[in-house]
Design a protein around this motif. Structure first.
Motif, mmCIF file in Angstrom:
data_model
loop_
_atom_site.group_PDB
_atom_site.id
_atom_site.type_symbol
_atom_site.label_atom_id
_atom_site.label_comp_id
_atom_site.label_asym_id
_atom_site.label_seq_id
_atom_site.Cartn_x
_atom_site.Cartn_y
_atom_site.Cartn_z
ATOM 1 N N PRO A 173 0.789 -1.199 -0.055
ATOM 2 C CA PRO A 173 -0.152 0.040 0.249
ATOM 3 C C PRO A 173 0.870 1.207 -0.079
ATOM 4 O O PRO A 173 1.745 1.337 0.795
ATOM 5 C CB PRO A 173 -0.780 -0.096 1.134
ATOM 6 N N THR A 208 -2.354 8.215 3.830
ATOM 7 C CA THR A 208 -3.723 8.230 4.403
ATOM 8 C C THR A 208 -4.721 9.189 4.078
ATOM 9 O O THR A 208 -5.810 9.091 3.767
ATOM 10 C CB THR A 208 -3.457 8.290 6.046
ATOM 11 N N ASP A 209 -4.311 10.603 4.047
ATOM 12 C CA ASP A 209 -5.134 11.659 3.626
ATOM 13 C C ASP A 209 -5.697 11.622 2.284
ATOM 14 O O ASP A 209 -6.661 12.335 1.961
ATOM 15 C CB ASP A 209 -4.517 12.846 4.193
ATOM 16 N N ILE A 245 -6.734 8.877 0.524
ATOM 17 C CA ILE A 245 -7.638 7.790 0.032
ATOM 18 C C ILE A 245 -8.893 8.504 -0.065
ATOM 19 O O ILE A 245 -9.588 7.982 -1.241
ATOM 20 C CB ILE A 245 -7.640 6.917 1.365
ATOM 21 N N ARG A 247 -11.695 3.420 -3.621
ATOM 22 C CA ARG A 247 -12.205 3.778 -2.251
ATOM 23 C C ARG A 247 -13.053 2.901 -1.288
ATOM 24 O O ARG A 247 -13.176 2.695 -0.247
ATOM 25 C CB ARG A 247 -12.189 5.238 -2.154
ATOM 26 N N ARG A 292 -9.239 -1.187 3.014
ATOM 27 C CA ARG A 292 -8.369 -0.076 3.255
ATOM 28 C C ARG A 292 -6.920 -0.438 3.500
ATOM 29 O O ARG A 292 -5.871 0.199 3.203
ATOM 30 C CB ARG A 292 -8.954 0.565 4.444
ATOM 31 N N LEU A 346 -4.876 -0.231 0.688
ATOM 32 C CA LEU A 346 -4.477 1.023 0.016
ATOM 33 C C LEU A 346 -3.862 1.824 1.253
ATOM 34 O O LEU A 346 -2.859 2.843 0.528
ATOM 35 C CB LEU A 346 -6.069 1.692 -0.243
ATOM 36 N N ASP A 347 -3.644 2.221 2.140
ATOM 37 C CA ASP A 347 -3.451 2.972 3.139
ATOM 38 C C ASP A 347 -1.887 2.735 3.501
ATOM 39 O O ASP A 347 -1.430 1.647 4.146
ATOM 40 C CB ASP A 347 -4.098 2.797 4.436
ATOM 41 N N SER A 405 1.019 8.202 6.716
ATOM 42 C CA SER A 405 1.071 9.684 6.442
ATOM 43 C C SER A 405 1.642 9.988 5.015
ATOM 44 O O SER A 405 1.160 11.108 4.504
ATOM 45 C CB SER A 405 1.695 10.210 7.571
ATOM 46 N N GLY A 408 2.640 7.725 2.783
ATOM 47 C CA GLY A 408 2.441 6.551 1.839
ATOM 48 C C GLY A 408 3.322 5.281 1.720
ATOM 49 O O GLY A 408 3.348 4.643 1.056
#
Length: 256
Positions: free
Chosen positions: A162, A166-167, A169, A177, A182, A185-186, A189, A191
């Motif tokens: 991933p 986070t912000d 997503i 999404r 999650r 993906l996450d 902070s 990536g």
């Protein structure tokens, strides 16, 4: 729904390639009731690959399940670069494997290689076991999932970990999404929370001369390369504009 109504319905739902999607849905649905259910799922925003149950990846048909990360075109760069470093008899690992698409491609391209895969998400592990020998797919956190017998023996580690901050997503397309877990993906902070660990822990698992390959965004490549270098790895960064792919490669150089 009549076939002539399908394309307008898909286009109205925002499907850019409505004609191609309609053709695929019509081909894959065994009957009208199933087709209607598939159309309803797609119009509601579910990824096409999850609706039909598979994705095309480098010529292979990869089983896909609801919630599991769908293989992207950009990841073909990672898979091809991993293949280029794999020799018959080598051990390879598809880390953070999702569907196991990279591992499946490596097995197809180099049948004599020993390919393993890991993922933290039980749904992904179950899906990957449909695309790879089930006993070679391990559930757990990165390298902790691997048999200890592989320590120091791996020639190629391919990691599509991933890497979405986070912000960011919330800014992703709803298909990802809302319909992919999650955990796939996450990336924290910046990536690169998972990528840092991939590089830091890789030397203990790699054979001398072996490589760990990490997919990132183009903007993250330099920072990810610095993490690889901090782990004592020789760094190469490769990009491919045609698939919008970026891969950071760290190689464990043999000691002189």
């Amino acid at each position: 729904m009549r076939p002539d109504e399908l394309v307008p319905a898909l286009r109205a739902a925002g499907c850019v390639f409505a004609e191609e999607e309609a053709e695929l849905l019509l081909r894959e649905a065994p009957d009208e009731a199933t087709l209607d259910a598939m159309i309803a799922r797609r119009v509601a925003g579910e990824p096409l690959e999850q609706v039909v149950g598979f994705a095309e990846f480098l010529g292979l048909r990869i089983a896909v399940a609801p919630g599991v990360f769908v293989p992207r075109l950009r990841t073909t760069l990672l898979a091809r670069k991993a293949r280029d470093r794999l020799q018959p008899g080598d051990v390879a690992v598809d880390l953070c494997c999702g569907t196991g698409a990279i591992g499946a491609f490596l097995r197809y391209a180099t049948p004599e290689a020993e390919v393993h895969a890991t993922d933290l998400d039980p749904a992904a592990v179950a899906c990957a076991r449909r695309n790879l020998p089930p006993e070679r797919v391990h559930e757990g956190d990165l390298y902790d999932a691997l048999p200890d017998s592989l320590r120091g023996r791996i020639a190629v580690i391919a990691a599509n970990a991933p890497y979405v901050p986070t912000d960011a997503i919330a800014l992703m397309p709803p298909e990802a999404r809302d319909h992919e877990h999650r955990v796939a993906l996450d990336g924290g902070s910046d990536g690169l929370d998972i990528g840092r660990r991939v590089f830091a822990e890789a030397p203990a698992w790699l054979v001398p001369g072996g490589s760990v390959l990490l997919e990132t965004s183009r903007a993250q490549g330099g920072v990810a390369g610095a993490y690889a270098a901090a782990a004592g790895l020789a760094v190469t960064i490769t990009t491919a504009d045609d698939v919008d792919g970026t891969v950071v490669i760290g190689t464990l150089t043999p000691r002189s």
